[in-house]
Design an enzyme around this catalytic site. Structure first.
Site, PDB file in Angstrom:
ATOM      1  CG  HIS A   8      -9.835   4.471   3.515  1.00 40.86           C
ATOM      2  ND1 HIS A   8      -8.623   5.109   3.611  1.00 40.86           N
ATOM      3  CD2 HIS A   8     -10.573   4.913   4.568  1.00 40.86           C
ATOM      4  CE1 HIS A   8      -8.629   5.915   4.670  1.00 40.86           C
ATOM      5  NE2 HIS A   8      -9.811   5.820   5.261  1.00 40.86           N
TER       6      HIS A   8
ATOM      7  CG  HIS B 200      -4.842   2.201   5.835  1.00 45.50           C
ATOM      8  ND1 HIS B 200      -6.176   2.147   6.104  1.00 45.50           N
ATOM      9  CD2 HIS B 200      -4.711   2.912   4.684  1.00 45.50           C
ATOM     10  CE1 HIS B 200      -6.837   2.798   5.174  1.00 45.50           C
ATOM     11  NE2 HIS B 200      -5.972   3.264   4.293  1.00 45.50           N
TER      12      HIS B 200
ATOM     13  CE  LYS C 231      -7.939   2.186  -0.562  1.00 50.71           C
ATOM     14  NZ  LYS C 231      -6.746   2.839  -0.068  1.00 50.71           N
TER      15      LYS C 231
ATOM     16  CG  HIS D 126      -1.854   1.165   1.276  1.00 48.29           C
ATOM     17  ND1 HIS D 126      -3.209   1.008   1.444  1.00 48.29           N
ATOM     18  CD2 HIS D 126      -1.663   2.503   1.169  1.00 48.29           C
ATOM     19  CE1 HIS D 126      -3.798   2.191   1.439  1.00 48.29           C
ATOM     20  NE2 HIS D 126      -2.870   3.124   1.277  1.00 48.29           N
TER      21      HIS D 126
ATOM     22  CG  HIS E 214      -0.801   7.154  -0.964  1.00 51.17           C
ATOM     23  ND1 HIS E 214      -2.032   7.337  -1.550  1.00 51.17           N
ATOM     24  CD2 HIS E 214      -1.036   6.459   0.180  1.00 51.17           C
ATOM     25  CE1 HIS E 214      -2.975   6.787  -0.788  1.00 51.17           C
ATOM     26  NE2 HIS E 214      -2.391   6.251   0.274  1.00 51.17           N
TER      27      HIS E 214
ATOM     28  CG  ASP F 160      -1.547   4.805   3.973  1.00 48.56           C
ATOM     29  OD1 ASP F 160      -1.585   5.240   2.805  1.00 48.56           O
ATOM     30  OD2 ASP F 160      -2.393   5.118   4.834  1.00 48.56           O
TER      31      ASP F 160
HETATM   32  O1  DOR Z   1      -3.350   9.451   5.722  1.00 49.72           O
HETATM   33  C1  DOR Z   1      -3.724   9.158   4.613  1.00 49.72           C
HETATM   34  N1  DOR Z   1      -3.179   9.732   3.519  1.00 49.72           N
HETATM   35  N2  DOR Z   1      -4.692   8.273   4.478  1.00 49.72           N
HETATM   36  C2  DOR Z   1      -5.251   8.003   3.298  1.00 49.72           C
HETATM   37  O2  DOR Z   1      -6.146   7.198   3.249  1.00 49.72           O
HETATM   38  C3  DOR Z   1      -4.823   8.746   2.086  1.00 49.72           C
HETATM   39  C4  DOR Z   1      -3.455   9.233   2.229  1.00 49.72           C
HETATM   40  C5  DOR Z   1      -3.083  10.248   1.184  1.00 49.72           C
HETATM   41  O3  DOR Z   1      -3.367  10.021   0.003  1.00 49.72           O
HETATM   42  O4  DOR Z   1      -2.485  11.259   1.528  1.00 49.72           O
HETATM   43 ZN    ZN Z   2      -3.342   5.073   1.678  1.00 55.29          ZN
END
Ligand code: DOR
Ligand code: ZN
Length: 347
Positions: free
Chosen positions: A137, A175, A100, A14, A16, A248
């Site tokens: 999520h 998460h 997702k 997971h 970003h 995450d």
């Molecule tokens: O803390 C987070 N940041 N939780 C999420 O679900 C998305 C993520 C983000 O894209 O910044």
């Molecule tokens: Zn995330």
């Protein structure tokens, strides 16, 4: 005391990576230690179709440092207009690994997410048929529900009904932050796994709120009380194959976090393995680190573990990490576990 530990190269289930200058800045931090990552689709606008996922994957591959070996595993952002056949084609082509589900409004860039779960039933049925996992999520967005209860309520109101309605669907609770999440995953017969982040194994809500507000510990789902953090550590260090690493890691430029309405997200790609080794060592479970970082995730996704290995070395002096990394999109503060890190990945 163990001074070095060789494990199969980890994956991040997971992550970003964002796009543009931020992508270029943060991608090397993941590609250094991880072989593969499930890449989140919550760009603006989100990655909804197979064609968009292909274009995003190309941008990620183009941003990789020379010589890096890193495979982005792409996801599609589920909307109420998602075409089941587009998902099936992208999955069959090996382009997309998972879909997702963001409840609309649950977190960063989730406005196009799902409000009416009946409207995505056709997609979920098709995913069950073809064996495409759903990454969830797991928080309700009902304003009546306290933010610290949103995961537990989601299990009862949304997740369990979805799993009963579409029994063949493989689901990853992303998460997890609560003992409720751990218990729910443990109670499931099959087809349910959970990712756990590095920071949720370390921080509690006190880290965010005691002694002044600490925006760099704010993420969603928000960290809970210590009892929940401890349940996550027990799950991660147990070796139970249903729990695996999803950092995450979610970069935001510092000004977007250090302000009156700061973004949710903790950036931990750079020091995650050092943090995890410390957590597992303290739990007396270093021998289970590899299961959590490198074996359980591939097994859940039906992929082989990585062939190559990394070695973690424990030094007497703490490892020095930068407080922040510089990117073309601005500085991004690195997760501070609040304790010294002694383990580092040998280069
Ligand atoms: O803390 C987070 N940041 N939780 C999420 O679900 C998305 C993520 C983000 O894209 O910044
Ligand atoms: Zn995330």
């Amino acid at each position: 005391m163990t001074q070095s530990l060789t494990i199969r190269r980890p994956d991040d289930w997971h992550l970003h990576l964002r796009d543009g200058a931020m992508l270029a800045g943060v991608l090397p931090e993941s590609a250094r230690d991880f072989a593969r990552a499930i890449v989140m689709p919550n760009l603006v606008p989100p990655v909804v179709t197979g064609a968009e996922a292909a274009a995003y994957r190309d941008r990620i591959l183009a941003a990789l440092p020379e010589g890096a070996r890193f495979a982005p595993l792409m996801t599609l952002y589920l909307t109420e207009r998602t075409d089941p056949e587009d998902v099936a084609r992208a999955h069959a082509a090996g382009l997309v690994t998972a879909v997702k589900l963001y409840p609309a409004g649950a977190t960063t860039n989730s406005a196009s997410g799902v409000t009416d779960f009946d409207k995505v039933r056709g997609v979920l049925d098709r995913m069950a048929e073809i064996g495409c996992p759903l990454c969830v999520h797991g928080e309700v967005v009902d304003p009546e529900i306290d933010i610290f209860d949103r995961e537990a309520v989601f299990i009862d109101r949304v997740l369990d009904p979805i799993r009963r309605a579409v029994p063949g669907l493989k689901v990853v609770m992303e998460h997890i932050t609560t003992a409720d999440g751990v218990d729910y995953v443990r109670s499931a017969e099959a087809g349910l796994g959970a990712t756990i982040t590095t920071h949720h194994l370390i921080i509690t809500r006190n880290h965010i709120l005691v002694g002044g507000i600490k925006p760099h510990y704010y993420c969603l789902p928000v960290a809970k009380r210590a009892r929940h953090r401890d349940a996550l550590v027990a799950a991660a260090t147990s070796g139970d194959a249903r729990f695996f690493l999803g950092t995450d890691s979610a970069p935001h430029a510092d000004p977007a976090k250090e302000c009156a309405c700061g973004c949710a997200g903790v950036f931990s790609a750079t020091n995650t393995l050092s943090c995890l080794a410390e957590v597992f060592e303290r739990a007396g479970a270093l021998d289970r680190l590899e299961a959590f970082t490198s074996l359980n995730g591939p097994a859940f996704y039906g992929l082989p573990p990585n062939d190559d290995r990394i070695t973690l070395i424990r030094g007497a002096a703490p490892v020095a990490y930068p407080a922040r990394i510089e990117t073309g999109a601005g500085p991004v503060t690195l997760f501070d576990p609040g304790f010294d890190l002694h383990w580092r990945v040998a280069r």
